[in-house]
Design a protein around this motif. Structure first.
Motif, PDB file in Angstrom:
ATOM      1  N   GLU A  48       0.831  -1.211   0.000  1.00 45.65           N
ATOM      2  CA  GLU A  48       0.000   0.000   0.000  1.00 45.65           C
ATOM      3  C   GLU A  48       0.861   1.255   0.000  1.00 45.65           C
ATOM      4  O   GLU A  48       0.568   2.222  -0.711  1.00 45.65           O
ATOM      5  CB  GLU A  48      -0.943   0.006   1.217  1.00 45.65           C
ATOM      6  CG  GLU A  48      -2.029  -1.035   1.165  1.00 45.65           C
ATOM      7  CD  GLU A  48      -1.566  -2.421   1.636  1.00 45.65           C
ATOM      8  OE1 GLU A  48      -0.427  -2.559   2.127  1.00 45.65           O
ATOM      9  OE2 GLU A  48      -2.351  -3.369   1.466  1.00 45.65           O
ATOM     10  N   ALA A  49       1.942   1.242   0.795  1.00 43.40           N
ATOM     11  CA  ALA A  49       2.823   2.413   0.859  1.00 43.40           C
ATOM     12  C   ALA A  49       3.537   2.626  -0.479  1.00 43.40           C
ATOM     13  O   ALA A  49       3.700   3.768  -0.924  1.00 43.40           O
ATOM     14  CB  ALA A  49       3.847   2.244   1.975  1.00 43.40           C
ATOM     15  N   LYS A  93       0.989   4.058  -2.941  1.00 38.09           N
ATOM     16  CA  LYS A  93       0.697   5.468  -2.627  1.00 38.09           C
ATOM     17  C   LYS A  93       1.857   6.364  -3.042  1.00 38.09           C
ATOM     18  O   LYS A  93       1.656   7.407  -3.653  1.00 38.09           O
ATOM     19  CB  LYS A  93       0.414   5.608  -1.133  1.00 38.09           C
ATOM     20  CG  LYS A  93      -0.008   6.993  -0.731  1.00 38.09           C
ATOM     21  CD  LYS A  93      -0.376   7.046   0.732  1.00 38.09           C
ATOM     22  CE  LYS A  93      -0.789   8.450   1.120  1.00 38.09           C
ATOM     23  NZ  LYS A  93      -1.125   8.542   2.544  1.00 38.09           N
ATOM     24  N   ARG A  94       3.089   5.966  -2.716  1.00 35.60           N
ATOM     25  CA  ARG A  94       4.262   6.789  -3.049  1.00 35.60           C
ATOM     26  C   ARG A  94       4.435   6.884  -4.564  1.00 35.60           C
ATOM     27  O   ARG A  94       4.794   7.935  -5.091  1.00 35.60           O
ATOM     28  CB  ARG A  94       5.506   6.172  -2.413  1.00 35.60           C
ATOM     29  CG  ARG A  94       6.835   6.817  -2.774  1.00 35.60           C
ATOM     30  CD  ARG A  94       7.068   8.192  -2.164  1.00 35.60           C
ATOM     31  NE  ARG A  94       7.164   8.196  -0.746  1.00 35.60           N
ATOM     32  CZ  ARG A  94       8.286   8.233  -0.033  1.00 35.60           C
ATOM     33  NH1 ARG A  94       9.442   8.254  -0.640  1.00 35.60           N
ATOM     34  NH2 ARG A  94       8.248   8.243   1.276  1.00 35.60           N
ATOM     35  N   GLY A 123       2.041   6.595  -6.761  1.00 39.50           N
ATOM     36  CA  GLY A 123       0.875   7.202  -7.401  1.00 39.50           C
ATOM     37  C   GLY A 123       0.174   6.243  -8.353  1.00 39.50           C
ATOM     38  O   GLY A 123      -0.391   6.667  -9.356  1.00 39.50           O
ATOM     39  N   LYS A 137      -3.001  -0.379  -6.429  1.00 42.75           N
ATOM     40  CA  LYS A 137      -2.424  -1.658  -5.995  1.00 42.75           C
ATOM     41  C   LYS A 137      -2.433  -2.710  -7.100  1.00 42.75           C
ATOM     42  O   LYS A 137      -1.474  -3.482  -7.200  1.00 42.75           O
ATOM     43  CB  LYS A 137      -3.159  -2.176  -4.761  1.00 42.75           C
ATOM     44  CG  LYS A 137      -2.658  -1.552  -3.481  1.00 42.75           C
ATOM     45  CD  LYS A 137      -3.409  -2.011  -2.258  1.00 42.75           C
ATOM     46  CE  LYS A 137      -3.466  -3.486  -2.101  1.00 42.75           C
ATOM     47  NZ  LYS A 137      -4.145  -3.922  -0.875  1.00 42.75           N
TER      48      LYS A 137
END
Length: 111
Positions: free
Chosen positions: A58-59, A62-63, A65, A68
């Motif tokens: 998930e990180a 998110k980083r 952009g 998943k």
């Protein structure tokens, strides 16, 4: 006998090769290639901040952009981290040319 061809009132033999725009051969870079680089950058940056154990898919998503599902190319977190290491770190490592009994390899070589 010579035939005079003109294109928009410009004679073709007067055109120089430099005047023509450069044509790029092959397929254009895909969005997948661009997202791959962004994902590898995200993994590298996150590993600079936290351990592999604390890294989450998930990180990374998110980083980077991305969603998943984009990361499903790598079946596990370990394969994602290993892919980043192989791409970013392994090419920079010095490869040994000779391994001897007294080489500083971090382990004892058997006799």
């Amino acid at each position: 006998m010579s035939i005079d061809f003109t294109i928009r009132s410009v004679k073709t033999w007067d055109m120089k090769k430099e005047a023509l725009p450069a044509v790029r051969k092959g397929r254009p870079p895909s969005a997948m290639a661009a997202s791959h680089a962004v994902i590898m950058d995200a993994v590298y940056a996150l590993l600079a901040e936290k351990s592999v154990r604390d890294l989450t898919i998930e990180a990374v998503a998110k980083r980077a952009g991305v969603g998943k599902p984009t990361l499903y190319k790598w079946p596990t977190k370990a394969t994602l981290v290993l892919a980043m290491l192989c791409e970013r770190m392994a090419p920079k490592l010095e490869k040994p040319t000779v391994l001897t009994r007294n080489s500083p390899c971090g382990f004892e070589c058997g006799a």
